[in-house]
Design an enzyme around this catalytic site. Structure first.
Site, PDB file in Angstrom:
ATOM      1  N   SER B  30       0.796  -1.229   0.000  1.00  0.00           N
ATOM      2  CA  SER B  30       0.000   0.000   0.000  1.00  0.00           C
ATOM      3  C   SER B  30       0.830   1.281   0.000  1.00  0.00           C
ATOM      4  O   SER B  30       0.284   2.368  -0.102  1.00  0.00           O
ATOM      5  CB  SER B  30      -0.959   0.013   1.191  1.00  0.00           C
ATOM      6  N   HIS B  70       1.582   4.010   6.884  1.00  0.00           N
ATOM      7  CA  HIS B  70       0.949   4.885   5.897  1.00  0.00           C
ATOM      8  C   HIS B  70       1.335   6.335   6.134  1.00  0.00           C
ATOM      9  O   HIS B  70       2.027   6.660   7.093  1.00  0.00           O
ATOM     10  CB  HIS B  70      -0.580   4.738   5.966  1.00  0.00           C
ATOM     11  N   ASP B  96      -7.688   5.856   5.061  1.00  0.00           N
ATOM     12  CA  ASP B  96      -7.714   4.669   5.904  1.00  0.00           C
ATOM     13  C   ASP B  96      -8.948   4.518   6.778  1.00  0.00           C
ATOM     14  O   ASP B  96      -8.985   3.631   7.627  1.00  0.00           O
ATOM     15  CB  ASP B  96      -6.480   4.672   6.811  1.00  0.00           C
TER      16      ASP B  96
END
Lengths: 141, 154
Positions: B30, B70, B96
């Site tokens: 990701s 992230h 998210d």
């Protein structure tokens, strides 16, 4: 670092939101930048992002990323973007955009090396963008 | 001796970096093309380090064990320092919110395991292989055990 030129305009506001009603801002912007000098032998990519930073009565500091771009080593390091719409919605945490005279747009970049330290560098371009005092009536899309 | 030295170094790293997990392996794609599955990340988690948009953070969702790596895309910080923020993987289409706990819209400082300060590609692949193929893990342990025993003999 590189050289960056930012200009923002056409900030209009709408009055919609998820659960409670929050301000939603609309900004269009230009970016002129040359990031060639940042790509040395250990730079794998740059993660470029445009952030709106401002203060409201509710929150002393707000930062919202409006647009981002991945620039890989070998890609064109020069950006000449005009009349760009934001990639992400500019929602405030409340109603702090209306009449806010001091919203700063800044272009930053995150250097990702092939291996090693991950620095974070802010670009030298930033511009202040005031929002109007009244809401705009919602458009139909 | 080896095990206790390794343990001491690990504990030392935890103290020096301020993070409960100073070295993590990237588990998903990701954050590509910046990080790939198997890359190793080095974290710090100093209390006074402010959380700012654009930073890469490692966080855990309440009730889950897996750390997620992230980028911070939104922050709202109060006068008293209380901060709530939103994250998104560079390679994901959406933020998210779908990953957070039911009804949770923001992350807080307490959810952060650390900030990514450095990285090494590929090196963490070993732990992923050991996880996915336990036989490999046992084989590796057997080899290490044999090495230790044989070294003593000579």
């Amino acid at each position: 670092g590189g050289s960056v030129l930012l200009s923002g305009r056409k900030n209009v506001e709408d009055f919609t939101g998820p659960r409670e009603r929050s301000d939603l801002g609309f900004i269009t912007f230009d970016i002129t930048a040359d990031l060639q000098s940042i790509f040395d032998w250990n730079v794998k990519q740059l993660f470029l992002y445009l952030t709106a930073e401002y203060s409201t009565r509710k929150n002393a500091l707000n930062q919202v990323v409006l647009w981002d771009k991945i620039m890989l080593r070998g890609d064109n390091p020069r950006l000449l973007l005009k009349d760009m719409k934001t990639k992400y919605f500019f929602f405030d945490d409340g109603n702090g955009l209306k009449g806010n005279r001091n919203i700063t747009l800044t272009l930053s970049w995150n250097v990702v090396p092939n291996a090693g330290i991950l620095p974070l560098v802010t670009g030298s371009g930033h511009v202040s963008v005031p929002f109007p005092d009244t809401y705009e009536t919602p458009k139909s899309y | 001796m080896i095990v206790s030295s390794a343990l001491m170094i690990w504990k030392g790293l935890i103290v020096v970096t301020g993070s409960e997990s100073p070295i993590v392996v990237v588990l998903s794609g990701s954050m590509e093309p910046a990080f790939h599955r198997g890359d190793l990340l080095f974290l710090t988690n100093f209390h006074d380090d402010p959380i700012r948009a654009g930073e890469i953070v490692v966080f855990k969702v309440e009730g889950r064990d897996i750390p997620i790596v992230h980028r911070v895309i939104k922050i709202h910080e109060r006068e008293n320092g209380n901060i709530k923020f939103l994250t998104k993987g560079d390679n994901n289409e959406v933020d998210d919110r779908g990953l957070y706990k039911e009804g949770q819209n923001w992350l807080e400082k307490k959810d952060v395991v650390g900030r990514a300060r450095g990285f090494l590609p590929y090196v963490g692949m070993v732990t992923i292989i050991m996880n996915d193929y336990p036989k490999f893990k046992y084989a590796l342990l057997a080899v290490m055990g044999a090495y230790v025993l044989l070294k003593r003999e000579s």
